[in-house]
Design an enzyme around this catalytic site. Structure first.
Site, PDB file in Angstrom:
ATOM      1  N   TYR B 126       0.842  -1.189   0.000  1.00 12.98           N
ATOM      2  CA  TYR B 126       0.000   0.000   0.000  1.00 12.98           C
ATOM      3  C   TYR B 126       0.882   1.244   0.000  1.00 12.98           C
ATOM      4  O   TYR B 126       1.929   1.264   0.649  1.00 12.98           O
ATOM      5  CB  TYR B 126      -0.876   0.059   1.255  1.00 12.98           C
ATOM      6  CG  TYR B 126      -2.063  -0.863   1.215  1.00 12.98           C
ATOM      7  CD1 TYR B 126      -3.259  -0.453   0.649  1.00 12.98           C
ATOM      8  CD2 TYR B 126      -1.992  -2.141   1.752  1.00 12.98           C
ATOM      9  CE1 TYR B 126      -4.360  -1.295   0.619  1.00 12.98           C
ATOM     10  CE2 TYR B 126      -3.085  -2.986   1.728  1.00 12.98           C
ATOM     11  CZ  TYR B 126      -4.270  -2.556   1.159  1.00 12.98           C
ATOM     12  OH  TYR B 126      -5.345  -3.391   1.127  1.00 12.98           O
ATOM     13  N   TYR B 165      -0.666  -9.785   0.536  1.00 10.80           N
ATOM     14  CA  TYR B 165       0.362  -9.198   1.394  1.00 10.80           C
ATOM     15  C   TYR B 165       0.332  -9.820   2.785  1.00 10.80           C
ATOM     16  O   TYR B 165      -0.702 -10.284   3.244  1.00 10.80           O
ATOM     17  CB  TYR B 165       0.229  -7.675   1.457  1.00 10.80           C
ATOM     18  CG  TYR B 165      -1.079  -7.139   1.986  1.00 10.80           C
ATOM     19  CD1 TYR B 165      -1.303  -6.989   3.352  1.00 10.80           C
ATOM     20  CD2 TYR B 165      -2.098  -6.757   1.113  1.00 10.80           C
ATOM     21  CE1 TYR B 165      -2.499  -6.474   3.838  1.00 10.80           C
ATOM     22  CE2 TYR B 165      -3.303  -6.243   1.591  1.00 10.80           C
ATOM     23  CZ  TYR B 165      -3.502  -6.107   2.950  1.00 10.80           C
ATOM     24  OH  TYR B 165      -4.690  -5.607   3.413  1.00 10.80           O
ATOM     25  N   ARG B 175      -2.908 -11.860   3.587  1.00 15.63           N
ATOM     26  CA  ARG B 175      -4.222 -11.507   3.069  1.00 15.63           C
ATOM     27  C   ARG B 175      -4.325 -11.930   1.614  1.00 15.63           C
ATOM     28  O   ARG B 175      -3.435 -11.630   0.805  1.00 15.63           O
ATOM     29  CB  ARG B 175      -4.454  -9.978   3.119  1.00 15.63           C
ATOM     30  CG  ARG B 175      -4.525  -9.295   4.473  1.00 15.63           C
ATOM     31  CD  ARG B 175      -5.647  -9.739   5.375  1.00 15.63           C
ATOM     32  NE  ARG B 175      -6.903 -10.141   4.756  1.00 15.63           N
ATOM     33  CZ  ARG B 175      -7.862  -9.331   4.307  1.00 15.63           C
ATOM     34  NH1 ARG B 175      -7.725  -8.043   4.406  1.00 15.63           N
ATOM     35  NH2 ARG B 175      -8.963  -9.808   3.763  1.00 15.63           N
ATOM     36  N   HIS B 178      -7.135  -8.377  -2.632  1.00 15.73           N
ATOM     37  CA  HIS B 178      -8.476  -7.800  -2.488  1.00 15.73           C
ATOM     38  C   HIS B 178      -8.445  -6.326  -2.826  1.00 15.73           C
ATOM     39  O   HIS B 178      -7.397  -5.680  -2.801  1.00 15.73           O
ATOM     40  CB  HIS B 178      -8.997  -7.987  -1.055  1.00 15.73           C
ATOM     41  CG  HIS B 178      -8.094  -7.374  -0.025  1.00 15.73           C
ATOM     42  ND1 HIS B 178      -7.033  -8.049   0.526  1.00 15.73           N
ATOM     43  CD2 HIS B 178      -8.068  -6.134   0.520  1.00 15.73           C
ATOM     44  CE1 HIS B 178      -6.398  -7.259   1.374  1.00 15.73           C
ATOM     45  NE2 HIS B 178      -7.002  -6.084   1.386  1.00 15.73           N
ATOM     46  N   HIS B 180     -10.475  -2.861  -1.514  1.00  7.42           N
ATOM     47  CA  HIS B 180     -11.397  -2.295  -0.528  1.00  7.42           C
ATOM     48  C   HIS B 180     -12.423  -1.414  -1.239  1.00  7.42           C
ATOM     49  O   HIS B 180     -12.057  -0.629  -2.117  1.00  7.42           O
ATOM     50  CB  HIS B 180     -10.645  -1.435   0.483  1.00  7.42           C
ATOM     51  CG  HIS B 180      -9.677  -2.199   1.331  1.00  7.42           C
ATOM     52  ND1 HIS B 180      -9.996  -2.643   2.594  1.00  7.42           N
ATOM     53  CD2 HIS B 180      -8.401  -2.599   1.105  1.00  7.42           C
ATOM     54  CE1 HIS B 180      -8.950  -3.285   3.110  1.00  7.42           C
ATOM     55  NE2 HIS B 180      -7.964  -3.274   2.223  1.00  7.42           N
TER      56      HIS B 180
HETATM   57 FE   LIG Z   1      -6.144  -4.470   2.486  1.00  2.00          FE
END
Ligand SMILES: [Fe+3]
Lengths: 201, 257
Positions: B126, B165, B175, B178, B180
């Protein structure tokens, strides 16, 4: 599965909620997110507080959304909360003149948030309040609550939600008057003094 | 002692068994995760212990929660829904087109409402100051998009396939990939923040966030469908994902917009 067949009501089922996670900080908050009141408006109030977890520790990564009517009780239908600059793509923010009624604030590193908005007017049978939606890492489904403003005892006593609550729970929904149009409203997600959260049916 | 994947797997299985028993005992289907879901450790101190107080919206059509904030063309720019065009260069990764409809429980489109997305880059990183995963940042990808739904409730984004990640829920926690999503309905009661997944991800069974949705059918609704018709020739692969908003709305109020 994820193309919803709208011809059969039994297949139109809700999309589950998920946590906002820890990494929304560069996506959802925007400059002036809590400056909801038009500049210089005489009915401006400041609401501020902390968001706490079950051990009383403040949340540095909670997101609070506020939604409320204007002082006349009317629901705003104006867009422009997160106005953008079409040439640079940057955030222009609100124009300082129009009232959209909606704001979004991220708690800071101390778990503190604040917003300046207009004093909400009464609607229907309710005492005046601001609707609040809380998001956070660890919260799989957001939480709704309300900020009622102190002062008008008769209106608060007649409010259908407040009237049905035991006194100490009721008090979690009423902000504390800090004078000069400022109000303190803490949100406790869990444990002692847990805020009353709402479910709409 | 460090929490292992095996510990989490056992807790996930126990939660599933408990849900199965509730259903067998006649309890209703749970479309939403429970806020108290211990395999996702961050939920432990952040869920209310008291049940929510119910508000029957039929008793008062004037509740401000039955209306929604308004968003419009000036809240977005023309390329906000194309995350591959937010920087000078092209982001690294497999380009994808993600599209679908925003609907209410009656299957009606939610028109002109705001859809916001954010995601990791193709390496699973991110563009966030607190992100500690040391996968490379992509100078040509921020991973934030916005759009308004059209008259049939459709939204559409162009982006790159996000990477999975690691996170620190337990040792070796990952995770699944995905995106969000944050969406508004025609009433504030319908507000939804969630995550969209990609089909056949091998990480699904290990992820306590996805598994917090213990109902199998409900969990499937978080997974997009590969849609060849949405794939853009010589450009991107298409995924279809519809969202259905829960929560009551003011069905008796004429839509003003
Ligand atoms: Fe996330």
């Amino acid at each position: 599965m994820t193309k919803i067949d709208t011809s059969r009501p039994e297949s139109v089922l809700p999309t589950p909620s998920h946590t906002v996670g820890p990494f929304y900080g560069y996506a959802l908050p925007f400059p002036g997110g809590g400056d909801i009141a038009p500049v210089g408006h005489p009915d401006t109030i400041t609401v501020q507080g902390y968001v706490y977890d079950g051990e009383g520790n403040p949340l540095p990564d909670a997101l609070v959304e506020l939604w409320g009517p204007g002082p006349d009780g009317r629901v705003p239908t104006t867009d422009g909360s997160m106005r953008r600059d079409p040439s640079t793509g940057g955030h222009l923010g609100r124009n300082g003149v129009q009232f959209t009624g909606w704001g979004r604030i991220q708690t800071d590193a101390d778990g503190h948030w604040y917003a300046r908005t207009l004093r909400p007017g009464a609607r229907g049978r309710s005492a005046p309040y601001l609707s609040v939606c809380v998001f956070a890492r660890g919260l799989l489904v957001h939480l709704f609550t309300r900020i009622y403003l102190p002062g008008d005892r008769a209106a608060l006593a007649a409010d259908p939600l407040l009237a049905g609550l035991a006194e100490e729970r009721r008090d979690t929904l009423i902000a504390q008057d800090g004078g000069d149009g400022t109000y303190r409203f803490d949100i406790r997600l869990q444990g002692e003094g847990e805020t009353v959260f709402l479910e709409f049916r | 002692m460090a929490l292992t994947q095996q510990d989490i797997d056992q807790e996930i299985a126990a939660e599933r068994a408990a849900y199965g028993k509730r259903i067998a005992d006649g309890a209703p289907v749970e479309h939403q995760p429970r806020r108290d879901y211990a395999p996702y450790r961050s939920s432990v101190l952040r869920h209310p212990k008291q049940p929510p107080v119910a508000i029957d919206v039929a008793q008062d059509p004037e509740l401000v929660e039955l209306f929604s904030p308004a968003f419009g063309e000036r809240d977005i720019t023309e390329i906000d829904n194309d995350l591959t065009r937010h920087h000078r260069g092209e982001p690294i990764g497999e380009r994808i087109t993600v599209s679908g409809r925003l609907l209410d429980r009656d299957g009606r489109p939610v028109r002109g409402q705001l859809v916001e997305i954010w995601q990791a880059n193709s390496a699973g990183r991110y563009a966030h100051r607190r992100e500690q995963h040391d996968a490379p940042l992509d100078p040509n990808f921020t991973g934030v998009g916005r759009t308004l739904t059209d008259d049939s409730g459709h939204y559409r984004f162009t982006t790159v396939q996000p990477g999975p990640y690691p996170w620190r829920n337990h040792v070796n926690a990952w995770r699944p990939a995905h995106i969000h999503f944050s969406v508004f309905g025609s009433a504030f009661t319908q507000r939804l923040v969630t995550q969209m997944y990609f089909p056949n991800d091998p990480l699904f069974p290990y992820d306590p966030i996805l598994q917090s949705v213990t109902d199998d059918a409900a969990r499937q609704r978080l997974i997009a469908t590969y849609d060849h018709g949405l794939s853009v020739p010589e450009f991107s692969l298409g995924y279809h994902w519809d969202l259905v908003l829960d929560g009551p709305n003011a069905t008796w109020i004429e839509e003003g917009r």
